[in-house]
Design an enzyme around this catalytic site. Structure first.
Site, PDB file in Angstrom:
ATOM      1  CB  SER A   1      -0.951  -0.047   1.200  1.00 20.19           C
ATOM      2  OG  SER A   1      -1.921   0.960   1.144  1.00 20.19           O
TER       3      SER A   1
ATOM      4  CG  ASP B   1      -6.491  -3.716  -3.374  1.00 17.13           C
ATOM      5  OD1 ASP B   1      -7.306  -2.829  -3.054  1.00 17.13           O
ATOM      6  OD2 ASP B   1      -5.255  -3.608  -3.205  1.00 17.13           O
TER       7      ASP B   1
ATOM      8  CG  HIS C   1      -5.814  -2.111   0.218  1.00 18.62           C
ATOM      9  ND1 HIS C   1      -4.888  -2.116  -0.811  1.00 18.62           N
ATOM     10  CD2 HIS C   1      -5.304  -1.282   1.175  1.00 18.62           C
ATOM     11  CE1 HIS C   1      -3.874  -1.331  -0.493  1.00 18.62           C
ATOM     12  NE2 HIS C   1      -4.105  -0.819   0.710  1.00 18.62           N
TER      13      HIS C   1
END
Length: 379
Positions: A157, A323, A356
């Site tokens: 991320s 995601d 995610h």
């Protein structure tokens, strides 16, 4: 509390603090005259100093990525499933460094630290920091540790953005760059989610313009709402459906607006409550703004391939099918640019239902792929 620390854990670990007296000029134009970074290390640095791996954390992450601080800890570090003996980031092979970034709230200099100019907490006076600023401060930590080159810089991320920035800002200091569930810049939708979260904090009466510490309060309601919004984006629709569906907490509807009726409501409120008790509101604002500002190709007329031309690292880019915060399409943008820049890149799109958050979850396919790439890195 673990009944016994697992054999594949790095075991008991202690944070260390590095103090820096050399001023750091930030992208915003302001300067930190001095600052500190808190970090942990796992494994041993070899004689050639060629086996060091840097872990870059995401929005709410910190330095405690693996192991336990005490035998009473209920949970290990946030990426313990990936760091340890025989794990993807094998501490029998690698010397792993994990830190809390500037602006954080877990021991590195940030909004809750004392401003030497006033003797009070920085609060809202702490400067806005960027991914580039973090990478420059991380480079100074590497210098302090005697690490001239990282065998790998790894992150998921926002951490993946830092890994990419390392390959651009310090190309000669990174041999392998792993960007997991990341993106080359935020979409308008992602910026919008961040703005909603920030407004939840800024509009809390207890925020007091960012100087809530001096008032002896915290903007708990705002932080809760910000975290609740975030958690909706971290999970896939399938994951939420499987985990909660339309299940009721007490098997009945109450026909009011104050009761927690659905299980998913209970989950979101719990996550918000827990988060608001451990995270700093000003840090949340800073982290989301760093996400918004990350756009390394902006300096090259939005040409990401040209931006990557300076890189010397080999790359591994991973994404997860469900995601939607940082979708596989965003990772493929990175891959396409790297290929256009004639860089060595491995791309893995992993089937995972968790959305995610999948980069934090020990999915066997993910761990196998992750381990497979790390095992090919010579030390």
């Amino acid at each position: 509390m673990p009944t016994a620390i697992p054999a594949d854990s790095v075991g008991l670990v202690s944070p260390q603090v590095a103090h820096f007296a050399e001023p750091l000029t930030l992208a915003c134009g302001r300067t930190l005259a001095d600052y500190q970074l808190i970090y942990e290390t796992y494994g041993e640095l070899n004689a050639a100093r060629s086996n060091a791996v840097l872990i870059c954390h995401a929005l709410s992450g910190h330095h405690h990525a693996a192991g336990y601080h005490s035998e009473d800890d209920r949970k290990p570090g946030w990426w313990d499933s990936c760091i340890g003996p025989g794990k993807a980031i094998d501490t029998d092979r690698f010397f792993v460094v994990s830190l809390n970034n500037l602006g954080g709230c877990n021991g590195s200099t940030g909004p809750s630290s004392t401003n030497p100019a006033t003797g009070k907490p920085y609060g809202a006076d702490f400067p806005v920091v960027t991914v580039e600023d973090w990478v420059h401060s991380q480079a100074r930590l590497a210098d302090r540790l005697g690490i001239n080159q990282w065998a790998a810089v790894v992150g998921g991320s926002l951490g993946g953005m830092q890994a990419l920035q390392w390959a651009i800002s310090y190309p000669e200091r990174v041999r392998h760059c792993l960007a997991i569930a990341s993106a080359p810049k935020l979409s308008a939708q992602n910026i919008a989610f961040n703005e909603v979260a920030r407004q939840a904090i800024l509009s809390d009466p207890e925020f007091h313009g960012g100087h809530f510490q001096e008032m002896g309060v915290i903007p708990k309601r705002g932080l809760m709402l910000a975290r609740m919004v975030g958690h909706i984006t971290y999970l896939s629709d399938d994951a939420m459906g499987t985990k909660f569906g339309r299940g009721l907490k007490s098997e009945k509807l109450n026909y009011d607006f104050n009761s927690v009726e659905f299980q998913v409501e209970s989950y979101l409120r719990y996550q918000g409550e827990e988060f608001s008790g451990r995270f700093d509101a000003n840090t949340y604002l800073l982290m989301t703004k760093a996400l918004d500002y990350f756009d390394p190709a902006a300096a090259n007329d939005d040409d990401l391939a040209r931006t990557f031309e300076v890189a010397q690292a080999d790359f591994c880019v991973m994404s997860f099918t469900t995601d939607w915060r940082f979708s596989p399409e965003r990772s493929r943008e990175i891959v396409d640019a790297l290929l256009a820049a004639r860089k060595n890149v491995c791309y893995l799109e992993i089937d995972a239902p968790q959305g995610h958050d999948a980069f934090l979850i020990p999915n066997p396919r993910y761990l196998q792929a992750f381990r497979g790439y790390m095992n090919r890195i010579a030390v």
